[in-house]
Design a protein around this motif. Structure first.
Motif, short mmCIF file in Angstrom:
data_model
loop_
_atom_site.label_atom_id
_atom_site.label_comp_id
_atom_site.label_asym_id
_atom_site.label_seq_id
_atom_site.Cartn_x
_atom_site.Cartn_y
_atom_site.Cartn_z
N MET A 49 5.33 -57.52 63.59
CA MET A 49 5.40 -57.67 62.14
C MET A 49 5.24 -56.30 61.48
SD MET A 49 2.86 -59.84 59.63
CE MET A 49 3.30 -61.37 60.40
N ARG A 50 6.11 -55.98 60.54
CA ARG A 50 5.99 -54.74 59.84
C ARG A 50 4.90 -54.85 58.80
NH1 ARG A 50 11.33 -51.75 57.99
NH2 ARG A 50 11.44 -51.77 60.24
N VAL A 51 4.04 -53.85 58.71
CA VAL A 51 2.90 -53.91 57.80
C VAL A 51 3.22 -53.17 56.52
CG1 VAL A 51 0.48 -53.32 57.48
CG2 VAL A 51 1.30 -54.01 59.73
N LEU A 81 14.18 -56.31 48.93
CA LEU A 81 14.36 -57.68 48.46
C LEU A 81 13.38 -58.56 49.22
CD1 LEU A 81 18.26 -57.78 48.69
CD2 LEU A 81 16.91 -57.33 46.64
N TYR A 82 12.95 -59.64 48.59
CA TYR A 82 12.00 -60.53 49.27
C TYR A 82 12.45 -61.98 49.18
CZ TYR A 82 10.12 -62.02 44.70
OH TYR A 82 9.99 -62.56 43.44
N LYS A 83 11.98 -62.75 50.13
CA LYS A 83 12.10 -64.21 50.09
C LYS A 83 10.78 -64.83 50.51
CE LYS A 83 17.01 -65.32 50.81
NZ LYS A 83 17.19 -66.07 49.54
N LEU A 84 10.38 -65.84 49.78
CA LEU A 84 9.24 -66.68 50.15
C LEU A 84 9.78 -68.08 50.37
CD1 LEU A 84 6.24 -67.39 50.46
CD2 LEU A 84 6.15 -67.68 47.97
N ALA A 121 6.95 -65.44 54.36
CA ALA A 121 7.26 -64.42 53.36
C ALA A 121 7.88 -63.22 54.06
CB ALA A 121 5.99 -64.01 52.61
N PHE A 122 8.96 -62.68 53.47
CA PHE A 122 9.71 -61.61 54.11
C PHE A 122 10.11 -60.56 53.08
CE2 PHE A 122 10.35 -65.65 56.18
CZ PHE A 122 10.11 -65.38 57.52
N VAL A 123 10.01 -59.29 53.46
CA VAL A 123 10.40 -58.17 52.61
C VAL A 123 11.41 -57.34 53.38
CG1 VAL A 123 9.64 -56.08 51.43
CG2 VAL A 123 8.23 -58.14 51.35
N TYR A 174 10.29 -58.16 59.41
CA TYR A 174 10.09 -58.02 57.98
C TYR A 174 9.16 -59.09 57.40
CZ TYR A 174 14.10 -55.06 58.87
OH TYR A 174 14.92 -54.09 59.38
N GLN A 175 8.50 -59.81 58.27
CA GLN A 175 7.57 -60.84 57.79
C GLN A 175 6.28 -60.19 57.31
OE1 GLN A 175 6.48 -63.83 60.66
NE2 GLN A 175 5.72 -65.24 59.10
#
Length: 370
Positions: A1-3, A237-240, A255-257, A272-273
């Motif tokens: 997971m990317r921090v 960009l993000y998505k939840l 959640a992802f960025v 990207y989570q």
């Protein structure tokens, strides 16, 4: 997971200001999804009892009177808290000319149907004053930034009206073309495919402006603006995603960025989570205030969170082209690409080809009989 770091000073949306105004005048925040009707502050005949609950203290009333005088000529307005459309809702950033967030509700029935984007056109939202709106020419003269849907048109095949409303520029951000057509497209397909496993999918999507320049010990946020309207180009960009089934009260949340840049097939979605809390810190937004936090599970533990592979994505693109072929010659040309690329069509794609081929044969026969 990317921090990602937690940014306590993310951009402020018009939502916060509009809600705070309602708090001053009504003593509490309006329920989510409702627009706030603001009293006229300059009206000296407005009785205090009409905007203050009788249970409030004298100190509250004094503060209200003070606010009345300070805001004698009206409350600064950044637009409605929530804007509602046929199939989606959003909050809009009038300064950056992009949405803050866009929300949609997917079901197994909503992602199928006859609606087609060929009947839709990008256009400014008629509900936005021109001085706060993006224009099509801002994108067409931008030098490579595409008009990226936040609520994608493909999610609304059940309704042409709902699909059309996704083409308002309030639902659009400047997006890297390769990202939009490739990685992000696969991400959107993933969300639609979740309806095969869940009865209800709720998705929040939007732009982010995160620190992307480091000089010594200092961090900066640097982003381009395009066109005469100076539309802001997001860094990310993000998505939840909130997925659930009628048979269970458990909610699967992810959640992802994603960087607004070209991304290849070697990048997994889980890279990207981020946590829900981290996303809220980046956006300055509390997304799920009414949800029971004890019922939440990680989406990527109940689903693989895998995007389409290169081969499957190629087949997906070709199937769309087959459906949109305008004559038999183009249909056969697309079909021959499958053979040249050594792609094996599945039953679904084969059926599309055979159906379209018969349609063209019937049209050609009818034309020859005239």
């Amino acid at each position: 997971m990317r921090v990602f770091g937690s940014y306590s000073r993310g951009f402020l949306s018009g939502s916060a200001l509009s809600l705070s105004c309602c708090a001053v005048w009504y003593g509490l925040l309006s329920p989510p999804g409702l627009r706030c009707e603001r009293p006229h502050l300059s009206d000296s005949n407005l009785p205090v009892s009409s905007v203050v609950d009788t249970d409030h203290s004298l100190e509250d009333i004094h503060q209200l009177d003070t606010s009345r005088e300070i805001l004698k000529y009206g409350v600064p307005d950044r637009g409605p808290v929530v804007r509602s459309y046929s199939g989606h809702a959003l909050a809009y950033d009038q300064a950056r000319r992009v949405p803050v967030w866009v929300a949609e509700h997917l079901t197994p029935d909503s992602v199928v149907g006859p609606a087609h984007r060929k009947h839709s056109k990008f256009k400014p939202d008629p509900n936005i004053p021109a001085m706060f709106s993006a224009q099509n020419k801002d994108f067409l003269q931008s030098g490579g930034w595409s008009r990226g849907h936040m609520a994608p048109a493909g999610d609304f095949k059940h309704s042409q009206a709902a699909m059309n409303s996704t083409f308002y520029l309030t639902n659009v951000v400047p997006q890297n073309y390769e990202n939009n057509a490739g990685y992000w497209n696969r991400f959107e397909i993933f969300c639609r495919d979740l309806t095969r496993s869940f009865s209800d999918i709720r998705v929040f999507t939007g732009p982010l402006f995160l620190p992307n320049v480091v000089e010594g010990q200092k961090k900066y946020v640097k982003y381009e603006v395009i066109g005469e309207s100076t539309v802001a180009v997001p860094t990310h960009l993000y998505k939840l995603i909130v997925a659930e089934n009628n048979s269970s009260d458990q909610k699967a949340v992810g959640a992802f960025v994603v960087p607004n840049e070209p991304l290849g097939f070697d990048h997994k979605l889980t890279e990207y989570q981020v946590t829900l809390e981290a996303l809220e810190g980046m956006t300055g937004t509390t997304f799920l205030p009414l949800i029971n936090q004890t019922k939440l599970v990680d989406l990527c533990t109940v689903d693989t969170c895998q995007l389409l592979s290169a081969q499957k994505f190629e087949l997906h693109v070709l199937s769309s082209r087959l459906r949109n072929a305008k004559n038999r010659e183009k249909l056969d040309k697309i079909w021959s690409e499958l053979e040249s690329k050594k792609l094996v069509p599945d039953t679904f794609i084969t059926e599309i080809y055979e159906k379209k081929r018969k349609e063209f044969e019937i049209k050609e026969k009818q034309k020859s009989e005239l």
